[in-house]
Design a protein around this motif. Structure first.
Motif, PDB file in Angstrom:
ATOM      1  N   ALA A 116      -8.003   9.927   4.278  1.00  0.00           N
ATOM      2  CA  ALA A 116      -8.058   8.954   5.345  1.00  0.00           C
ATOM      3  C   ALA A 116      -6.482   8.138   5.365  1.00  0.00           C
ATOM      4  N   GLU A 117      -5.739   7.932   6.181  1.00  0.00           N
ATOM      5  CA  GLU A 117      -4.520   7.132   6.042  1.00  0.00           C
ATOM      6  C   GLU A 117      -4.598   5.931   6.659  1.00  0.00           C
ATOM      7  N   GLY A 118      -5.803   5.443   6.914  1.00  0.00           N
ATOM      8  CA  GLY A 118      -5.920   4.143   7.735  1.00  0.00           C
ATOM      9  C   GLY A 118      -7.452   4.235   7.989  1.00  0.00           C
ATOM     10  N   LEU A 119      -7.852   2.969   8.295  1.00  0.00           N
ATOM     11  CA  LEU A 119      -9.108   2.760   9.191  1.00  0.00           C
ATOM     12  C   LEU A 119      -9.435   3.628  10.176  1.00  0.00           C
ATOM     13  N   ASP A 120      -8.531   3.580  11.114  1.00  0.00           N
ATOM     14  CA  ASP A 120      -8.904   4.584  12.585  1.00  0.00           C
ATOM     15  C   ASP A 120      -8.980   5.974  12.042  1.00  0.00           C
ATOM     16  N   HIS A 121      -8.234   6.332  10.924  1.00  0.00           N
ATOM     17  CA  HIS A 121      -8.171   7.630  10.667  1.00  0.00           C
ATOM     18  C   HIS A 121      -9.649   7.936  10.045  1.00  0.00           C
ATOM     19  N   LEU A 122     -10.084   6.988   8.977  1.00  0.00           N
ATOM     20  CA  LEU A 122     -11.121   7.167   8.526  1.00  0.00           C
ATOM     21  C   LEU A 122     -12.440   7.205   9.447  1.00  0.00           C
ATOM     22  N   ILE A 123     -12.460   6.362  10.445  1.00  0.00           N
ATOM     23  CA  ILE A 123     -13.529   6.405  11.651  1.00  0.00           C
ATOM     24  C   ILE A 123     -13.418   7.704  12.199  1.00  0.00           C
ATOM     25  N   HIS A 124     -12.268   8.261  12.422  1.00  0.00           N
ATOM     26  CA  HIS A 124     -12.273   9.620  13.095  1.00  0.00           C
ATOM     27  C   HIS A 124     -12.736  10.593  12.282  1.00  0.00           C
ATOM     28  N   ILE A 125     -12.497  10.597  11.164  1.00  0.00           N
ATOM     29  CA  ILE A 125     -12.906  11.757   9.992  1.00  0.00           C
ATOM     30  C   ILE A 125     -14.648  11.424  10.033  1.00  0.00           C
ATOM     31  N   VAL A 126     -15.208  10.441   9.998  1.00  0.00           N
ATOM     32  CA  VAL A 126     -16.653  10.085   9.776  1.00  0.00           C
ATOM     33  C   VAL A 126     -17.207  10.552  11.098  1.00  0.00           C
ATOM     34  N   THR A 127     -16.838  10.218  12.100  1.00  0.00           N
ATOM     35  CA  THR A 127     -17.497  10.295  13.446  1.00  0.00           C
ATOM     36  C   THR A 127     -17.229  11.563  14.167  1.00  0.00           C
ATOM     37  N   GLN A 128     -16.152  12.264  13.749  1.00  0.00           N
ATOM     38  CA  GLN A 128     -15.734  13.360  14.718  1.00  0.00           C
ATOM     39  C   GLN A 128     -15.661  14.588  13.773  1.00  0.00           C
ATOM     40  N   ASP A 129     -15.353  14.535  12.455  1.00  0.00           N
ATOM     41  CA  ASP A 129     -15.120  15.513  12.042  1.00  0.00           C
ATOM     42  C   ASP A 129     -16.378  15.968  10.967  1.00  0.00           C
ATOM     43  N   LEU A 187     -22.515   9.519  -0.496  1.00  0.00           N
ATOM     44  CA  LEU A 187     -21.584   9.607   0.781  1.00  0.00           C
ATOM     45  C   LEU A 187     -21.374   8.018   1.304  1.00  0.00           C
ATOM     46  N   GLY A 188     -22.372   7.457   1.254  1.00  0.00           N
ATOM     47  CA  GLY A 188     -22.626   6.192   1.506  1.00  0.00           C
ATOM     48  C   GLY A 188     -21.583   4.999   0.855  1.00  0.00           C
ATOM     49  N   ALA A 189     -21.590   5.268  -0.371  1.00  0.00           N
ATOM     50  CA  ALA A 189     -20.703   4.730  -1.444  1.00  0.00           C
ATOM     51  C   ALA A 189     -19.173   5.072  -1.294  1.00  0.00           C
ATOM     52  N   VAL A 190     -18.908   6.295  -1.052  1.00  0.00           N
ATOM     53  CA  VAL A 190     -17.696   6.577  -0.489  1.00  0.00           C
ATOM     54  C   VAL A 190     -17.252   5.906   0.936  1.00  0.00           C
ATOM     55  N   VAL A 191     -18.081   5.951   1.728  1.00  0.00           N
ATOM     56  CA  VAL A 191     -17.487   5.349   3.231  1.00  0.00           C
ATOM     57  C   VAL A 191     -17.534   3.655   2.794  1.00  0.00           C
ATOM     58  N   SER A 192     -18.392   3.067   2.008  1.00  0.00           N
ATOM     59  CA  SER A 192     -18.288   1.670   1.793  1.00  0.00           C
ATOM     60  C   SER A 192     -16.900   1.391   0.977  1.00  0.00           C
ATOM     61  N   ARG A 193     -16.512   1.932   0.010  1.00  0.00           N
ATOM     62  CA  ARG A 193     -15.248   1.614  -0.679  1.00  0.00           C
ATOM     63  C   ARG A 193     -14.131   2.232   0.249  1.00  0.00           C
ATOM     64  N   MET A 194     -14.172   3.194   1.095  1.00  0.00           N
ATOM     65  CA  MET A 194     -12.928   3.298   1.910  1.00  0.00           C
ATOM     66  C   MET A 194     -12.901   2.085   3.115  1.00  0.00           C
ATOM     67  N   ILE A 195     -14.072   1.706   3.432  1.00  0.00           N
ATOM     68  CA  ILE A 195     -13.724   0.664   4.525  1.00  0.00           C
ATOM     69  C   ILE A 195     -13.485  -0.536   3.993  1.00  0.00           C
ATOM     70  N   SER A 196     -13.843  -0.877   2.584  1.00  0.00           N
ATOM     71  CA  SER A 196     -13.458  -2.033   1.940  1.00  0.00           C
ATOM     72  C   SER A 196     -11.866  -1.902   1.746  1.00  0.00           C
ATOM     73  N   ARG A 197     -11.565  -0.837   1.310  1.00  0.00           N
ATOM     74  CA  ARG A 197     -10.095  -0.500   1.123  1.00  0.00           C
ATOM     75  C   ARG A 197      -9.178  -0.922   2.161  1.00  0.00           C
ATOM     76  N   TRP A 198      -9.482  -0.424   3.349  1.00  0.00           N
ATOM     77  CA  TRP A 198      -8.513  -0.767   4.474  1.00  0.00           C
ATOM     78  C   TRP A 198      -9.198  -2.241   5.105  1.00  0.00           C
ATOM     79  N   LEU A 199     -10.121  -2.621   5.162  1.00  0.00           N
ATOM     80  CA  LEU A 199     -10.373  -4.117   5.657  1.00  0.00           C
ATOM     81  C   LEU A 199      -9.964  -5.108   4.637  1.00  0.00           C
ATOM     82  N   LEU A 200      -9.978  -5.059   3.222  1.00  0.00           N
ATOM     83  CA  LEU A 200      -9.763  -6.079   2.423  1.00  0.00           C
ATOM     84  C   LEU A 200      -8.406  -5.892   1.727  1.00  0.00           C
ATOM     85  N   ASP A 201      -7.623  -5.019   1.712  1.00  0.00           N
ATOM     86  CA  ASP A 201      -6.351  -4.748   1.232  1.00  0.00           C
ATOM     87  C   ASP A 201      -5.200  -5.222   2.194  1.00  0.00           C
TER      88      ASP A 201
END
Length: 185
Positions: free
Chosen positions: A53-66, A171-185
């Motif tokens: 994912a290249e950003g939070l929006d892209h992560l959400i797209h991957i998780v919810t649509q792909d 899978l939840g740990a991966v999503v947690s880290r990715m969300i943290s990456r985009w919201l906290l960095d």
């Protein structure tokens, strides 16, 4: 002299039955292992796609649509709570939800898999279609609030066996880290 009783034939029949039963058990174990290997491959592919994912929006797209397609599911939703509000991300976009829908997973088991008559409310309009769900706690660092990854299926037995909770926690740990990456960095 007395009569000799022949046990040999009876023993051979019994051994043949035991060998047949062991063969069936071995075939069942091999089938389970193939299925587990397939599930591992699906989860790893999903995790790798999230990491791309290249950003939070892209992560959400991957998780919810792909992910629904790649994991063979009918609905995948993420939800985050912050203070007195919470929102869910679904294919239709972001919607506000009751904070209790997200906070209920905090402090509980990392993964809850169950058969349901209707999916958890966090699935939104798709809840009426869901017959099996896996609710995965997202462990997010402060200052972020509790999070939830919800996987839903129309197939009643999708999560019934209870096997695979470690994979879903990963899978939840991966999503947690990715969300943290985009919201906290």
């Amino acid at each position: 002299m007395g009569d000799v009783i022949g046990f040999r034939d009876k023993a051979l029949i019994e051994l043949r039955h035991k060998i047949a039963a062991l063969g069936e058990a071995n075939a069942d174990l091999a089938a389970f292992a193939r299925g587990h290997a397939g599930a591992v491959a699906q989860i790893h592919a999903a995790a790798l796609s999230a990491m791309d994912a290249e950003g939070l929006d892209h992560l959400i797209h991957i998780v919810t649509q792909d992910w629904p397609d790649s994991l063979g599911l009918d609905a995948v939703v993420t939800a985050l709570a912050a203070g007195e509000s919470a929102m869910r991300a679904a294919p239709a976009g972001l919607q506000m939800v009751a904070p209790a829908q997200v906070a209920g997973t905090a402090g509980g088991p990392a993964v809850v898999m169950r058969i349901v008559d209707q999916g958890d409310g966090v699935f939104g309009p798709a809840a009426s279609l869901i017959r099996a769900e896996a609710l995965i706690r997202l462990d997010l660092p402060e200052p972020l609030g509790p999070g939830l990854l919800a996987l839903g299926s129309r197939e009643v037995h999708a999560f019934e066996s209870g096997h695979g909770s470690e994979l879903l926690a990963f899978l939840g740990a991966v999503v947690s880290r990715m969300i943290s990456r985009w919201l906290l960095d």
